[in-house]
Design a protein around this motif. Structure first.
Motif, PDB file in Angstrom:
ATOM      1  N   GLN A   1       7.335   1.642  -6.955  1.00 42.70           N
ATOM      2  CA  GLN A   1       8.750   1.661  -6.586  1.00 42.70           C
ATOM      3  C   GLN A   1       9.470   2.859  -7.190  1.00 42.70           C
ATOM      4  OE1 GLN A   1       9.609  -2.307  -8.092  1.00 42.70           O
ATOM      5  NE2 GLN A   1      10.158  -2.981  -6.033  1.00 42.70           N
ATOM      6  N   ASP A   2       9.161   3.165  -8.443  1.00 39.59           N
ATOM      7  CA  ASP A   2       9.843   4.254  -9.132  1.00 39.59           C
ATOM      8  C   ASP A   2       9.368   5.624  -8.665  1.00 39.59           C
ATOM      9  OD1 ASP A   2      11.264   2.414 -10.590  1.00 39.59           O
ATOM     10  OD2 ASP A   2       9.989   2.544 -12.375  1.00 39.59           O
ATOM     11  N   SER A   3       8.112   5.717  -8.214  1.00 37.15           N
ATOM     12  CA  SER A   3       7.529   7.021  -7.823  1.00 37.15           C
ATOM     13  C   SER A   3       6.843   6.898  -6.471  1.00 37.15           C
ATOM     14  CB  SER A   3       6.532   7.498  -8.884  1.00 37.15           C
ATOM     15  OG  SER A   3       7.132   7.573 -10.157  1.00 37.15           O
ATOM     16  N   PRO A   4       7.612   6.828  -5.367  1.00 32.44           N
ATOM     17  CA  PRO A   4       6.989   6.736  -4.035  1.00 32.44           C
ATOM     18  C   PRO A   4       6.033   7.908  -3.818  1.00 32.44           C
ATOM     19  CG  PRO A   4       9.357   6.364  -3.899  1.00 32.44           C
ATOM     20  CD  PRO A   4       9.083   6.849  -5.288  1.00 32.44           C
ATOM     21  N   GLY A   5       4.840   7.599  -3.317  1.00 31.37           N
ATOM     22  CA  GLY A   5       3.831   8.632  -3.112  1.00 31.37           C
ATOM     23  C   GLY A   5       2.909   8.814  -4.305  1.00 31.37           C
ATOM     24  N   ILE A   6       3.012   7.958  -5.303  1.00 34.02           N
ATOM     25  CA  ILE A   6       2.160   8.079  -6.485  1.00 34.02           C
ATOM     26  C   ILE A   6       0.697   7.889  -6.085  1.00 34.02           C
ATOM     27  CG2 ILE A   6       2.359   5.610  -7.070  1.00 34.02           C
ATOM     28  CD1 ILE A   6       2.342   6.433 -10.027  1.00 34.02           C
ATOM     29  N   THR A   7      -0.184   8.733  -6.597  1.00 33.76           N
ATOM     30  CA  THR A   7      -1.607   8.637  -6.266  1.00 33.76           C
ATOM     31  C   THR A   7      -2.284   7.601  -7.144  1.00 33.76           C
ATOM     32  OG1 THR A   7      -2.226  10.327  -7.884  1.00 33.76           O
ATOM     33  CG2 THR A   7      -1.626  11.103  -5.670  1.00 33.76           C
TER      34      THR A   7
ATOM     35  N   TYR B   1       0.757   5.989  -2.700  1.00 30.60           N
ATOM     36  CA  TYR B   1       1.252   4.652  -2.387  1.00 30.60           C
ATOM     37  C   TYR B   1       2.779   4.628  -2.369  1.00 30.60           C
ATOM     38  CZ  TYR B   1      -3.513   3.267  -3.594  1.00 30.60           C
ATOM     39  OH  TYR B   1      -4.872   3.143  -3.643  1.00 30.60           O
ATOM     40  N   ARG B   2       3.306   3.817  -1.486  1.00 31.28           N
ATOM     41  CA  ARG B   2       4.747   3.577  -1.464  1.00 31.28           C
ATOM     42  C   ARG B   2       4.991   2.166  -0.973  1.00 31.28           C
ATOM     43  NH1 ARG B   2       6.754   7.245   3.712  1.00 31.28           N
ATOM     44  NH2 ARG B   2       5.967   5.845   5.348  1.00 31.28           N
ATOM     45  N   VAL B   3       6.157   1.656  -1.252  1.00 32.33           N
ATOM     46  CA  VAL B   3       6.525   0.304  -0.839  1.00 32.33           C
ATOM     47  C   VAL B   3       7.075   0.360   0.581  1.00 32.33           C
ATOM     48  CG1 VAL B   3       8.017  -1.671  -1.296  1.00 32.33           C
ATOM     49  CG2 VAL B   3       7.009  -0.403  -3.200  1.00 32.33           C
TER      50      VAL B   3
END
Length: 318
Positions: free
Chosen positions: A20-26, A65-67
């Motif tokens: 949630q805090d870092s959309p697109g986190i690998t 990853y993203r929500v």
């Protein structure tokens, strides 16, 4: 970044928080954040998806990853220092935060009700004995304060390093009785085994805290705020001994506890304290409607006479 929570459920929720805090986190960055391998991070994402949370995978150079849409947020999660830091910030910034009947205070109560007991109870303890908000320059470290509150609520002795007024550092062993916000400063009310005396330490001067395994028993029915204010009224250069022609209720209504200790005696109430500023103290007495007589303080007698002379002169009388 290694986190304290180690259960699979806790790590999965922390993974959701990171996404949630870092959309697109690998997956690699997510694993680094959780302190686990990339493979384990993917496993926690799978746990979230099994719980029907819409975690999407994005391809491309900025993929990760993203929500997705339609997520119903889980309950808020706070560590003890985070929760205390939040409450301290609210108490410092809003005068109504300590009162659950006020708008901000009611909102704060809702947050506390949603927190686990072991996190919420120490925070409630601070809130119960708080006072007006402090000067921003006197704000203290929430993580350090959280350790003091933890020791207070679990009745554990602490070993701390304290910076004295002259700048010297002093190690101390103390039993923490309460953490109190009063007149712009956070205080630790405690019993110092180093000094063998009750102490009120400014938390902005506490440099480090180590919570020991040694337990203690605090005084029964301790009124932390009253005890702190009475303590702070003592230990100054000039003694104060004043006889008030009033009863205890009336004297208590007009004189703040920080001015000194009240005792019932023949003929009225005795006010006992100390001060470094007799002129200021005389003005505090003069603004009350109480009849009083200074009976045991030469410096305060002189300050009262000087104030009386100025008032007579201001009234145009010789």
């Amino acid at each position: 970044m290694v986190r304290y929570d180690t259960s699979p459920t806790a790590r999965a929720l922390l993974a959701l928080e990171a996404i949630q805090d870092s959309p697109g986190i690998t997956a690699q960055r997510l694993g680094d954040h959780l302190g686990v391998t990339e493979r384990a991070a993917r496993r926690y994402v799978a746990i979230l998806r099994e719980a029907e949370l819409p975690i999407e995978s994005v391809t491309g150079p900025h993929g990760g990853y993203r929500v997705g849409r339609g997520l119903r947020l889980p309950p808020l999660m706070f560590t003890a220092p985070e929760a205390l830091g939040l409450v301290m910030a609210v108490l410092e910034g809003h005068r109504g935060a300590a009162d659950p009947t006020e708008l901000v205070g009611a909102a704060l109560s809702k947050i506390l009700r949603a927190l686990p007991h072991q996190v919420a109870e120490p925070v409630r303890a601070v809130r119960r004995v708080t006072g007006p908000p402090p000067d921003p320059s006197l704000r203290v470290d929430p993580a350090l304060t959280a350790r003091l509150v933890e020791a207070w609520t679990s009745s554990r002795r602490v070993r701390l390093d304290y910076r004295l007024e002259d700048g010297r550092e002093r190690p101390m062993d103390v039993d923490p009785w309460a953490v109190v916000l009063r007149h712009g400063r956070w205080y630790l009310l405690c019993w110092s085994h180093t000094s063998d005396a009750q102490r009120a330490l400014r938390i902005d001067r506490v440099l480090s805290v180590f919570v020991t395994s040694q337990s203690f028993t605090a005084p029964e029915d301790l009124d932390a705020l009253r005890t702190l204010e009475e303590h702070l009224s003592q230990g100054w250069r000039h003694a104060v001994d004043v006889l008030l022609r009033a009863d205890l209720d009336e004297a208590s209504r007009w004189l703040p506890r920080s001015l000194g200790r009240l005792e019932v005696v023949d003929g009225g109430i005795r006010l006992l304290a100390t001060t470094d500023d007799p002129d200021w103290y005389a003005r505090q007495l003069a603004v009350t409607p109480l009849s009083f007589e200074v009976v045991g303080s030469p410096a305060l007698v002189q300050a009262t006479e000087d104030l009386a002379a100025r008032l007579v002169k201001a009234a145009g009388r010789s």
